[in-house]
Write a protein that holds these residues in place. Structure first.
Motif, mmCIF file in Angstrom:
data_model
loop_
_atom_site.group_PDB
_atom_site.id
_atom_site.type_symbol
_atom_site.label_atom_id
_atom_site.label_comp_id
_atom_site.label_asym_id
_atom_site.label_seq_id
_atom_site.Cartn_x
_atom_site.Cartn_y
_atom_site.Cartn_z
ATOM 1 N N VAL A 233 0.849 -1.192 0.000
ATOM 2 C CA VAL A 233 0.000 0.000 0.000
ATOM 3 C C VAL A 233 0.882 1.237 0.000
ATOM 4 N N ASN A 234 0.698 2.072 -1.001
ATOM 5 C CA ASN A 234 1.360 3.369 -1.046
ATOM 6 C C ASN A 234 0.479 4.348 -0.274
ATOM 7 N N SER A 235 1.000 4.840 0.855
ATOM 8 C CA SER A 235 0.168 5.680 1.730
ATOM 9 C C SER A 235 -0.134 7.045 1.122
ATOM 10 N N LYS A 236 0.522 7.379 0.007
ATOM 11 C CA LYS A 236 0.210 8.625 -0.700
ATOM 12 C C LYS A 236 -0.832 8.407 -1.802
ATOM 13 N N ASN A 237 -1.217 7.155 -2.003
ATOM 14 C CA ASN A 237 -2.183 6.811 -3.041
ATOM 15 C C ASN A 237 -3.556 6.649 -2.394
ATOM 16 N N GLU A 238 -4.448 7.594 -2.642
ATOM 17 C CA GLU A 238 -5.756 7.598 -1.980
ATOM 18 C C GLU A 238 -6.561 6.346 -2.284
ATOM 19 N N GLU A 239 -6.494 5.851 -3.507
ATOM 20 C CA GLU A 239 -7.263 4.665 -3.877
ATOM 21 C C GLU A 239 -6.757 3.432 -3.128
ATOM 22 N N GLU A 240 -5.440 3.281 -3.029
ATOM 23 C CA GLU A 240 -4.886 2.130 -2.322
ATOM 24 C C GLU A 240 -5.205 2.209 -0.827
ATOM 25 N N MET A 241 -5.151 3.416 -0.263
ATOM 26 C CA MET A 241 -5.477 3.582 1.153
ATOM 27 C C MET A 241 -6.949 3.261 1.403
ATOM 28 N N LYS A 242 -7.815 3.712 0.526
ATOM 29 C CA LYS A 242 -9.247 3.459 0.688
ATOM 30 C C LYS A 242 -9.548 1.969 0.599
ATOM 31 N N LEU A 265 -3.506 6.832 8.651
ATOM 32 C CA LEU A 265 -2.812 5.577 8.950
ATOM 33 C C LEU A 265 -3.635 4.707 9.897
ATOM 34 N N LEU A 266 -4.266 5.323 10.885
ATOM 35 C CA LEU A 266 -5.111 4.567 11.811
ATOM 36 C C LEU A 266 -6.350 4.008 11.125
ATOM 37 N N SER A 267 -6.752 4.623 10.018
ATOM 38 C CA SER A 267 -7.927 4.118 9.296
ATOM 39 C C SER A 267 -7.663 2.738 8.706
ATOM 40 N N GLY A 290 -11.028 10.900 18.548
ATOM 41 C CA GLY A 290 -12.072 10.176 17.834
ATOM 42 C C GLY A 290 -11.544 9.024 17.009
ATOM 43 N N ALA A 291 -10.319 9.170 16.512
ATOM 44 C CA ALA A 291 -9.726 8.112 15.696
ATOM 45 C C ALA A 291 -9.582 6.808 16.484
ATOM 46 N N PHE A 292 -9.467 6.921 17.813
ATOM 47 C CA PHE A 292 -9.344 5.734 18.654
ATOM 48 C C PHE A 292 -10.712 5.239 19.138
ATOM 49 N N ILE A 293 -11.526 6.174 19.587
ATOM 50 C CA ILE A 293 -12.761 5.813 20.276
ATOM 51 C C ILE A 293 -13.805 5.210 19.345
ATOM 52 N N GLN A 294 -13.990 5.800 18.183
ATOM 53 C CA GLN A 294 -15.109 5.419 17.329
ATOM 54 C C GLN A 294 -15.051 3.980 16.827
#
Length: 360
Positions: A233-242, A265-267, A290-294
């Motif tokens: 996964v290239n973390s700069k590539n929105e499609e790969e991250m999604k 990254l946490l997503s 929120g990134a942790f709790i939800q």
């Protein structure tokens, strides 16, 4: 002038390469503390370069006031051993990022001796065992440490390859074991460098269902597959991250860009999953709660590993043929080696050689 004269053995001088607050190392000698009953003296043949060394020598983790010899991926031969040491002269051994702990506290007894309040890190620290003395690392010809934190190198692992296992190896192996990596789990690895390339290999050897290499560019995509990654996964590539969102049970974070998007990254972490932080930034992290709790995601830290898991890691590496990818350079060229690491060029760990191995 050292303030530890009372703890020095003036009958011998160890010679190394020291820093006083910059990445420029200079030759420097010191008197080690006297050999204790459990101690061993190691003639160093190899020492790996860790990012921690550079953070320390440049003052990134705090100003240093006296000479510091860094290096905590140390391998060599035992040339002296105390009467109570379980090592003997001639043993080929290694020492990692810590060289002492009390052995009696709750953490030590639980196998987390790296968390002991009386631990001593391999360099830029003080021994707390009542004998006094300052710790100096492996960019040197010799070192004296507690033999309880010295490990026999398996015969099928070369001394050069063994060096990075003692820090990069155990630092990445330990959290994978602690948090249950194995069949049925998906593991991600952020940062494909000295630590990350080890984490990928461990996860593959542990037979995780998926091993995902995560990087800011495609430059290591093919190498990641050779290391054992099943996905990149290239973390700069929105499609790969999604596409990778909420898919990894454990993420091992070995490095990150200064402008890292922590929420993004946490997503990648699955619900109830964990991101394990190994990289230690020089500045605070910033991320919303929120990134942790939800999604009940947690971020946890992991610090090297205790002596028990170091031994386990070496045995596992021996049995499953897990080895660091290394480049070797002479320790006499340590400044060039440090520059090489700072420029991010190694694939993937630089190991310095003293030339002592030719005598073994």
């Amino acid at each position: 002038m050292s303030t530890f004269k009372a703890c020095e053995d003036h009958s011998v001088t160890f010679n190394g390469w020291a820093s006083t607050g910059t990445a420029e190392l200079k030759q420097w000698g010191y008197h080690p503390r006297p050999l204790g009953p459990k101690d061993v003296e190691i003639e160093i043949s190899h020492c790996g370069i860790c990012g921690s060394d550079i953070h320390t020598m440049t003052g990134g983790w705090g100003a240093i006031k006296e000479e510091v010899i860094v290096g905590h991926e140390i391998v060599g031969k035992v040339v002296a051993a105390g009467a109570e040491s379980h090592h003997k002269v001639g043993d080929l051994v290694g020492a990692g990022a810590m060289v002492d702990a009390c052995g009696e506290c709750k953490d030590c007894k639980a196998g987390f001796d790296q968390l002991c309040l009386n631990r001593a890190f391999t360099y830029n620290d003080l021994f707390k065992d009542g004998r006094g003395g300052k710790t100096y690392g492996g960019y040197a010809d010799r070192v004296r440490v507690n033999g309880e934190y010295v490990f026999t190198i398996p015969k099928n692992i070369s001394l050069a390859e063994a060096a990075p296992l003692l820090c990069a190896g155990v630092t990445t192996y330990s959290p994978l074991i602690q948090y249950g990596a194995g069949p049925g789990k998906s593991v991600g690895v952020i940062g494909i460098g000295g630590l990350g390339h080890m984490a990928i290999q461990w996860a593959a050897a542990l037979k995780c269902d998926e091993v995902v290499a995560i990087s800011t560019s495609d430059s290591k995509r093919e190498e990641s597959k050779k290391l054992g990654a099943t996905k990149f996964v290239n973390s700069k590539n929105e499609e790969e991250m999604k596409a990778a969102a909420q898919s990894m049970d454990i993420i091992i974070c070995t490095s990150f860009a200064k402008d890292a998007d922590w929420a993004a990254l946490l997503s990648l972490v699955a619900n109830n999953g964990k991101m394990v932080l190994l990289a230690l930034p020089e500045t605070p992290l910033s991320i919303g709660a929120g990134a942790f709790i939800q999604r009940q995601v947690s971020m946890v830290g992991s610090l090297i590993g205790g002596k028990k898991i170091v031994r386990e890691m070496l045995d596992f590496a021996s049995e499953h043929n897990v080895r660091p990818w290394i480049e070797t350079m002479p320790m006499s060229d340590c400044n060039a080696a440090i520059k090489h690491v700072q420029e991010g060029r190694p694939r993937y760990r630089v190991v310095m050689e003293t030339g002592a191995e030719s005598k073994f």
